[in-house]
Every structure is written in C-alpha cells, then in structure tokens.
Design an enzyme around this catalytic site. Sequence first.
Site, PDB file in Angstrom:
ATOM      1  CB  ALA A  27      13.838 -36.204  -1.520  1.00  0.00           C
ATOM      2  CB  CYS A  28      13.237 -31.338  -1.780  1.00  0.00           C
ATOM      3  SG  CYS A  28      13.610 -31.478  -0.037  1.00  0.00           S
ATOM      4  CB  THR A  35       7.852 -24.069  -8.994  1.00  0.00           C
ATOM      5  OG1 THR A  35       7.568 -25.375  -9.499  1.00  0.00           O
ATOM      6  CG2 THR A  35       7.933 -23.094 -10.149  1.00  0.00           C
ATOM      7  CE  LYS A  69      -0.856 -17.907  -7.606  1.00  0.00           C
ATOM      8  NZ  LYS A  69      -1.562 -16.702  -7.114  1.00  0.00           N
ATOM      9  CG  MET A  70       4.387 -18.690 -14.861  1.00  0.00           C
ATOM     10  SD  MET A  70       6.027 -17.993 -15.271  1.00  0.00           S
ATOM     11  CE  MET A  70       5.894 -16.362 -14.544  1.00  0.00           C
ATOM     12  N   GLY A 115       5.270 -26.298 -12.172  1.00  0.00           N
ATOM     13  CA  GLY A 115       5.177 -27.306 -11.123  1.00  0.00           C
ATOM     14  C   GLY A 115       4.718 -28.649 -11.653  1.00  0.00           C
ATOM     15  CE  LYS A 116      -1.744 -29.066 -12.835  1.00  0.00           C
ATOM     16  NZ  LYS A 116      -3.017 -28.960 -13.582  1.00  0.00           N
ATOM     17  CD  GLU A 150      11.398 -37.587   2.111  1.00  0.00           C
ATOM     18  OE1 GLU A 150      11.719 -37.170   3.231  1.00  0.00           O
ATOM     19  OE2 GLU A 150      12.209 -37.724   1.171  1.00  0.00           O
TER      20      GLU A 150
END
Length: 521
Positions: free
Chosen positions: A333-334, A337, A343-344, A347-348, A368
Amino acid sequence: MSVGEDKSGTATPQHNTSIRITDDEERSDEKKFTDDDIITGCKLYVSKDGEYRLAEILQDHMKKGKKVFYVHYQEFNKRLDEWISADRIDFTRALISPQVKVDKKDDKKEGKSKTSKKSKSKNGKTGSKSVTSTPQPNEDTAPGTPRNDDEMDLDNLNVQGLKRPGEEVSREDEIKKLRTSGSMTQNHSEVARVRNLSSVILGEHIIEPWYFSPYPIELTEEDEIYICDFTLAYFGSLKQFERFRTKCSMKHPPGNEIYRDSKVSFWEIDGRKQRTWCRNLCLLSKLFLDHKTLYYDVDPFLFYIMTVKSSQGHHVVGYFSKEKESADGYNVACILTLPCYQKMGFGKLLIQFSYMLSNVENKVGSPEKPLSDLGLLSYRAFWTDTLVKLLVERNNPHLFKKNNPQLLTEASSKDSSVSPPPGGRQSANIQNGNTPSSDITIDEISSITCMTTTDILHTLTALQILRYYKGQHIIVITDHVMAMYDKLVKKIKDKKKHELDPSKLSWTPPAFTANQLRFGW
C-alpha cells in the site's frame, strides 16, 4: 561620447560609442512593491542557490513575530517548496498578480437558470418561495447520461485515485473521508500543498521534510522537531526529547522479527495492536510522500519495518504496509525509504521482501497505484533486474541452476515441470542472437517472480526485447541486456548489491476472521 544624427533626425551612436545592454525588464534599486502587496497566488523572484528564480506564493504566515512565505519554484519539483523570509525576495522586479479563473460552464449554467426563472415568473408558475429541492437536468445533456442519483458508470471510475477537475474538497472533508481500504489521498492540493515543518531530527540524522504532515499545530511553530528513532514519538524541544530518551527502554520496533541477515532485519506489526507506533510512523512517512495521506486509520494494515542494527538497537530504515485483505491484489500500500538511507539499495530490498512474502502466500502482487516518482523508478529498476536475471539465466541452464535453485524448486512444485505447458497460454521464445534456446510463458514468469503479467509485459516492452516474429512472440536477449546482466552479477559478486535470502525468512501468512477485518470507527 560622440553621437551622430541620421536623415530622419534620430540620434545614432558612432562606431566607438559604448552601448548599455539591459534586460527587457529594467532593474533598479527602487522597490516596486512591499510585503503588504504579496498575496496568495502571486509570482515573484526569490533567491535560491545564489540566483533568483520565479516562484509562486502559496501561503503566508506569522512565525515568531515575523512574516514568512511558502513558495513553489516554477518548473521545479514540489519537494523543493519551502518557507522563506522577506529578505530573500527581489523587490526590484515587478510582482505578477494572480489570474482570476472564470469557469465558463458555471457562467452558462447561471445564465440558463436566470432565464428559466424569468420565464417561469412571467408564466406565473413560480411563487416567492424556492421549491427547487431537486436540480433540473441540463438541456445540453444527452439522453441516457447518468444523473447524480443514477448507478455509477463503471467505465469512468477513477481507479488511480487521481483528482479530477471539480472534485476539490476541503482539508476537513479530506480528513473525514480517509479510505478504509487502501491509503490514497482524495485531495492532493488542500492537504499536502503547504509543508508545515522546517526540520526533523531523527536520531543522529537531520532531515528536511518534503511535504505536509498533520503533526500537532503547536509543533509547526518550532524551527525543528525531535523524533525518537525507536518509538517514533515526537517532541518540540530538545529538553523534552532528552528527558524522554533517559526513560525509554525500547530498542526495536514493537513487532515480530521475521527476517534477519548480516545487514538488515524485518519486523511485522499489526496496525490494530500497535496503533500509536503505526500512527507515528505514518506521520513521519507523510513528510516524504506527497500522494498518501493515511495517518490515522491503521487498523486495516500490516506494517513491515526494515531496520539496521547498531550498538544502540535496531534503527528504522524504511517500511512498507499492505492491506490485511486487498480486493485488488496489492502486495504494497505504502512504501518508503527514509531520505537519510536513500541511494544505498534499501529501496530494492523492501520491494524484494514484498515479493518474497507474496511468494510464500503463493500469490502474485503489485504495488498500489499511483506510485510516487521515486517509488516508480525503484520498482522499474527492480522489475528490470529481476527479468534480466531470470531470462538470461533461463537462456543458459547452467547459470539458472547454479544461481536459482530455489526458483527451480518453486516452479517444479507449482507447475510439476519447468518446461512450458502446451498451447492455450501466452508464450514467448527466448533467443540469443540467432540461436533459439527455450520457450517460457508469461504466466510462468509471473509464477516464478510473483509479478503480475501487466508489470511483466510493461517491463519487457520498456526493455524493447519483446518482438513478434513469424507468428509468435520472441524475447530477444540483446547485447544491451547481456551488459545489464553482467553489471548486475558483478555487483552481487563484489557485494555492492545485497540480496535477501528466502531461507532466512521465518513467517507464516497471518489469517484473520471476519470480525478481525471489521473496521471499528
């Protein structure tokens, strides 16, 4: 300085005469307007990074006895909006007044209503009392057009949650109408238009917020607020914060740790059981998410928190939330990072973990919509890496067996065979140059990666490797794709890219009864 005169009598400079070059708009030291002339919607020049940029005034406010202005820089991202003082404004340039927007449709409707009232009064059909409780249909409306009380037109549903013209609502209505399913804001401009905090101190990090977040109004008067990086409690003064920290014993998020490796840990938190902590998390994340405004109704959601460990405890790096029961099949949903950890590669990892959970649930998932600009970039990068790695290694069985034994096991358990099933499913032939390798179906890719077929086809199209050749779809492994794969493998080998290990996940999909899913207001 010698000046000549042409035949028409106009003074013309000689060849050795100095000529002054100026802008179209003459600049001088004389002020052309004052603070009192500045109103909401006007445009003026503001000093930004050593130069003056055109900015729009969104709001003014008295802060500690001084007038400050909230500005949006033209042709720049909204996250660069900021509060400024009057000393950064260029008063020597002309002030651009806001344009008054006139809705032509409203004028036409008003004109028609006036003429209809006049005609009715002439015919004696209308009395002095107003009895128009039900609006009359517009004459220009085509037959069969649905009215306000008709059934909803399913083809025109605003499925992305985007604001349409004429659908603006007030801030109070927005807060009242928060969805119980999903986390979309229903009104972008009113709630998130003006950023209300200047600086946030989270643990050892000083962060500048990007957007509005509904923190208590008394905190907006402070130059900076302090947030505990374990409880996410917020304070307006350093003394209050330090006193709280001496008594605080929490060292990690208040949930179950379901994953841990050498770099990160993941925690699962039920929004119903930890309302205060989850609401504090949503308040914090709203500072960096423009299109989300859910900060109070946390009961329908599960939160998955990613942390890094230090000698002090587990610090929140990012998180994603998902609905306990998603009718649209969303697995996120949300997702956020925190800026101090961007940029580390975190996030992935969040995205990878969301698909790891979908894999355990034996479901396909998608985030979403709409995604933020940074979220969309992260998802596209993850989808690209996932498909490039899978397709290249599928084209080379040795690499596939060596690097993805768990995927082979999952594919075998789901399809009873790794080879594509016969006819009836959309399939593509993977080719490397002129050498055909193997067939694979879009459904099989979806089964292996837990990505939706829509996201898969979107990524293949963006990579320009999905072709139609001699009556069938083929996936061409181009030199560019091979270069991307080599770069990806090198990052993993050099340990510049961290990969989550599914074997370290200790998690059973939670099951909820109908009573537990019933939202209490």
